[in-house]
Design a protein around this motif. Structure first.
Motif, short mmCIF file in Angstrom:
data_model
loop_
_atom_site.label_atom_id
_atom_site.label_comp_id
_atom_site.label_asym_id
_atom_site.label_seq_id
_atom_site.Cartn_x
_atom_site.Cartn_y
_atom_site.Cartn_z
N VAL A 90 83.42 84.41 46.17
CA VAL A 90 83.18 84.72 47.76
C VAL A 90 82.80 85.57 48.33
CG1 VAL A 90 84.50 84.33 49.99
CG2 VAL A 90 85.20 83.07 47.84
N ASP A 91 81.33 85.49 49.10
CA ASP A 91 81.14 86.74 49.60
C ASP A 91 81.84 87.25 50.81
OD1 ASP A 91 78.77 86.87 48.18
OD2 ASP A 91 77.70 85.52 49.52
N TYR A 92 81.92 88.57 50.97
CA TYR A 92 82.72 89.26 51.95
C TYR A 92 82.20 90.51 52.60
CZ TYR A 92 84.79 92.31 48.56
OH TYR A 92 84.78 93.47 47.68
N SER A 93 82.61 90.92 53.78
CA SER A 93 82.43 92.18 54.41
C SER A 93 83.85 92.80 54.75
CB SER A 93 81.44 91.94 55.53
OG SER A 93 81.88 91.18 56.54
N THR A 94 83.71 94.28 54.98
CA THR A 94 84.97 94.74 55.40
C THR A 94 84.78 95.50 56.61
OG1 THR A 94 84.80 96.52 53.95
CG2 THR A 94 85.62 94.64 52.79
N SER A 95 85.81 95.92 57.15
CA SER A 95 85.93 96.74 58.18
C SER A 95 87.19 97.44 58.34
CB SER A 95 85.66 96.14 59.64
OG SER A 95 85.84 97.06 60.67
N TYR A 96 87.23 98.67 58.71
CA TYR A 96 88.42 99.27 58.94
C TYR A 96 88.75 100.13 60.28
CZ TYR A 96 92.61 102.27 58.04
OH TYR A 96 93.96 102.94 58.00
N ILE A 97 89.68 99.79 61.20
CA ILE A 97 90.05 100.17 62.40
C ILE A 97 91.40 101.17 62.35
CG2 ILE A 97 90.96 99.36 64.50
CD1 ILE A 97 90.20 96.59 63.86
N ASP A 98 90.76 102.49 62.53
CA ASP A 98 91.79 103.49 62.32
C ASP A 98 92.71 103.40 63.28
OD1 ASP A 98 90.33 105.23 60.43
OD2 ASP A 98 88.92 105.69 61.77
N ALA A 99 92.72 103.28 64.51
CA ALA A 99 93.72 103.12 65.63
C ALA A 99 94.88 102.11 65.30
CB ALA A 99 92.87 102.60 66.94
N THR A 100 94.49 101.22 64.52
CA THR A 100 95.61 100.26 64.16
C THR A 100 95.96 100.06 62.62
OG1 THR A 100 93.94 98.39 63.90
CG2 THR A 100 95.26 98.82 66.08
#
Length: 124
Positions: A90-100
């Motif tokens: 499964v193709d995927y992308s990621t993101s990280y939210i520092d504030a949470t």
């Protein structure tokens, strides 16, 4: 108020692939569903039927319907989830939210539904 469920309608063969995806990739389970006029499935997270799948030959894929972008789930076990989706191709992308302190994984189901899976206090 809270979000109760999402409903995805698609042709039968595609809906079966959708069901397998939500069970195998997202870890939902198939459970009881009322006897509606059209076939389908209710997929559960614990005791809650959060994904409803209904057979429909009248719905068709489109590049974008309205302004809806994605549905999001929050869970735990980031590393094992990434291993599962990579093993399944499964193709995927990621993101990280520092504030949470949240890691977001974005994937698409067989019907093209964009899904965010969020993991709080877990990082890649």
């Amino acid at each position: 108020m809270q979000l109760h469920h999402i409903n995805i309608q698609a042709p039968s063969a595609l809906l079966d692939a959708e069901k397998r995806f939500f069970i195998d990739i997202l870890g939902l389970t198939e459970g009881p569903r009322p006897a509606f006029t059209s076939p389908g499935y209710w997929l559960y997270a614990g005791d809650h039927p959060i994904v409803h799948l209904s057979v429909s030959e009248q719905h068709s894929a489109s590049e974008r319907q309205g302004y809806f972008d994605h549905v999001a789930f929050q869970t735990t076990g980031l590393q094992s989830f990434v291993q599962r989706i990579e093993s399944a191709g499964v193709d995927y992308s990621t993101s990280y939210i520092d504030a949470t302190a949240t890691t977001q994984i974005f994937i698409h189901s067989p019907t093209g539904t964009k899904i965010e899976v969020s993991f709080v206090d877990e990082a890649l």
